[in-house]
Write an enzyme that holds these catalytic residues in place. Structure first.
Site, PDB file in Angstrom:
ATOM      1  N   ASP A   1     -10.512  -5.190  -1.208  1.00 30.56           N
ATOM      2  CA  ASP A   1      -9.484  -4.714  -0.271  1.00 30.56           C
ATOM      3  C   ASP A   1     -10.150  -3.880   0.811  1.00 30.56           C
ATOM      4  O   ASP A   1     -10.781  -2.858   0.516  1.00 30.56           O
ATOM      5  CB  ASP A   1      -8.459  -3.876  -1.050  1.00 30.56           C
ATOM      6  CG  ASP A   1      -7.336  -3.341  -0.182  1.00 30.56           C
ATOM      7  OD1 ASP A   1      -7.234  -3.726   1.002  1.00 30.56           O
ATOM      8  OD2 ASP A   1      -6.549  -2.520  -0.707  1.00 30.56           O
TER       9      ASP A   1
ATOM     10  N   GLY B   1      -7.315  -2.091   9.247  1.00 24.67           N
ATOM     11  CA  GLY B   1      -8.102  -2.345  10.450  1.00 24.67           C
ATOM     12  C   GLY B   1      -9.478  -1.713  10.480  1.00 24.67           C
ATOM     13  O   GLY B   1     -10.101  -1.647  11.539  1.00 24.67           O
TER      14      GLY B   1
ATOM     15  N   SER C   1      -4.898  -6.626   8.420  1.00 23.88           N
ATOM     16  CA  SER C   1      -4.890  -6.911   9.856  1.00 23.88           C
ATOM     17  C   SER C   1      -5.290  -8.351  10.151  1.00 23.88           C
ATOM     18  O   SER C   1      -4.774  -8.959  11.097  1.00 23.88           O
ATOM     19  CB  SER C   1      -5.780  -5.915  10.604  1.00 23.88           C
ATOM     20  OG  SER C   1      -7.044  -5.829  10.012  1.00 23.88           O
TER      21      SER C   1
ATOM     22  N   GLY D   1     -10.988  -4.659   5.283  1.00 22.81           N
ATOM     23  CA  GLY D   1     -11.869  -5.355   6.209  1.00 22.81           C
ATOM     24  C   GLY D   1     -12.149  -6.804   5.833  1.00 22.81           C
ATOM     25  O   GLY D   1     -13.114  -7.393   6.328  1.00 22.81           O
TER      26      GLY D   1
ATOM     27  N   GLY E   1      -6.884   4.299   3.101  1.00 28.18           N
ATOM     28  CA  GLY E   1      -6.060   5.137   3.966  1.00 28.18           C
ATOM     29  C   GLY E   1      -5.498   4.406   5.172  1.00 28.18           C
ATOM     30  O   GLY E   1      -4.387   4.703   5.601  1.00 28.18           O
ATOM     31  N   PHE E   2      -6.267   3.458   5.706  1.00 28.85           N
ATOM     32  CA  PHE E   2      -5.840   2.815   6.946  1.00 28.85           C
ATOM     33  C   PHE E   2      -6.241   1.345   6.951  1.00 28.85           C
ATOM     34  O   PHE E   2      -7.288   0.984   6.393  1.00 28.85           O
ATOM     35  CB  PHE E   2      -6.469   3.518   8.152  1.00 28.85           C
ATOM     36  CG  PHE E   2      -6.101   4.965   8.231  1.00 28.85           C
ATOM     37  CD1 PHE E   2      -4.907   5.365   8.818  1.00 28.85           C
ATOM     38  CD2 PHE E   2      -6.930   5.932   7.660  1.00 28.85           C
ATOM     39  CE1 PHE E   2      -4.553   6.714   8.848  1.00 28.85           C
ATOM     40  CE2 PHE E   2      -6.577   7.276   7.687  1.00 28.85           C
ATOM     41  CZ  PHE E   2      -5.382   7.670   8.281  1.00 28.85           C
TER      42      PHE E   2
ATOM     43  N   ASP F   1       0.829  -1.204   0.000  1.00 37.49           N
ATOM     44  CA  ASP F   1       0.000   0.000   0.000  1.00 37.49           C
ATOM     45  C   ASP F   1       0.866   1.257   0.000  1.00 37.49           C
ATOM     46  O   ASP F   1       1.482   1.596   1.009  1.00 37.49           O
ATOM     47  CB  ASP F   1      -0.907  -0.004   1.235  1.00 37.49           C
ATOM     48  CG  ASP F   1      -2.012  -1.034   1.128  1.00 37.49           C
ATOM     49  OD1 ASP F   1      -2.775  -0.973   0.142  1.00 37.49           O
ATOM     50  OD2 ASP F   1      -2.108  -1.904   2.024  1.00 37.49           O
TER      51      ASP F   1
END
Ligand code: DX5
Ligand code: ZN
Length: 221
Positions: free
Chosen positions: A174, A144, A197, A176, A141-142, A34
């Site tokens: 992509d 988790g 995660s 969760g 962006g993040f 990423d």
């Protein structure tokens, strides 16, 4: 639909030990990398120099997900850095057809990503230009974040468009993706699954890759 592929994201891995972290996912089909620039998304990761070093450190091919502005100027650099697949966001691209062709000409698979609120229908005619389409199931962006069920109908519509056009384009999801959500994605028509995660918070990341693969394959059967 292509065979099930698992592409773990190293976003939640230990950035100070990336080659060791990649060695913990030996059965992964690709390593999802990423790239974030603090402009297209409010987070910053790494650039082409780091990606090139990572490509040299592993035999697993790299799947670069570019969350960067002005991507028309920078995407080919990631193909030249040794990535086997390069994904740009359509929201960041000025000329997506030209860009996909440039990525292919540089020897990588060309892929285009859509944020959750970006519809797929305007890009139907682009499918033959793409080796993969990435549907984000969180806002980029993040790692988790919670999986967005609202994207499931778009996954189904995208699979139907791919069938209609008879293309071999892979359909990646992509954000969760976990043991809890991967079956829904597979049943809706996705064949390539990013998990960040879920993989790197597991005690045995490679066993999690195998478990995710088994769940996705079962959901398609
Ligand atoms: C989010 C990234 C994802 C993320 C996935 O912007 O594109 O690849 O790392 O992480 P999880 O699986 O934790 O949502
Ligand atoms: Zn990603």
């Amino acid at each position: 639909m292509g065979h099930v592929q698992i592409t773990p994201s190293i976003l939640n891995a230990d950035f100070a030990n990336l080659s060791a972290e990649v060695a913990r996912i030996a059965s992964a089909d690709w390593v999802h990398v990423d790239v974030m620039d603090n402009h297209f998304v409010p987070n910053l990761t790494f650039g082409p120099t780091m990606v090139e070093a990572l490509a040299r450190s592993t035999d697993i091919p790299l799947d670069a997900h570019l969350m960067i502005a002005d991507v028309d100027r920078h995407a080919v650099t990631y193909a030249e850095a040794g990535c086997g697949s390069v994904t740009f966001h359509v929201e960041a691209a000025a000329a997506p057809v030209r860009l996909a062709r440039e990525i292919r000409a540089a020897g990588a698979r060309a892929s285009m990503a859509l944020k959750p609120a970006t519809p797929v229908e305007p890009y139907e005619d682009l499918l033959p230009e793409l080796d993969m389409l990435l549907l984000m199931t969180v806002e980029p962006g993040f790692g988790g974040q919670k999986f967005l069920d609202m994207v499931l109908p778009k996954i189904r519509r995208t699979r139907a468009l791919m069938d209609k056009h008879g293309v071999q384009t892979w359909l990646q999801v992509d954000g969760g993706v976990s043991l809890e959500t991967i079956e829904r994605c597979a049943a809706a028509g996705a064949d390539v699954f990013v998990a960040g995660s879920a993989v790197y918070s597991a005690d045995d990341p490679d066993a999690m890759v195998a478990d995710l693969r088994a769940r996705a394959e079962a959901a398609r059967a």
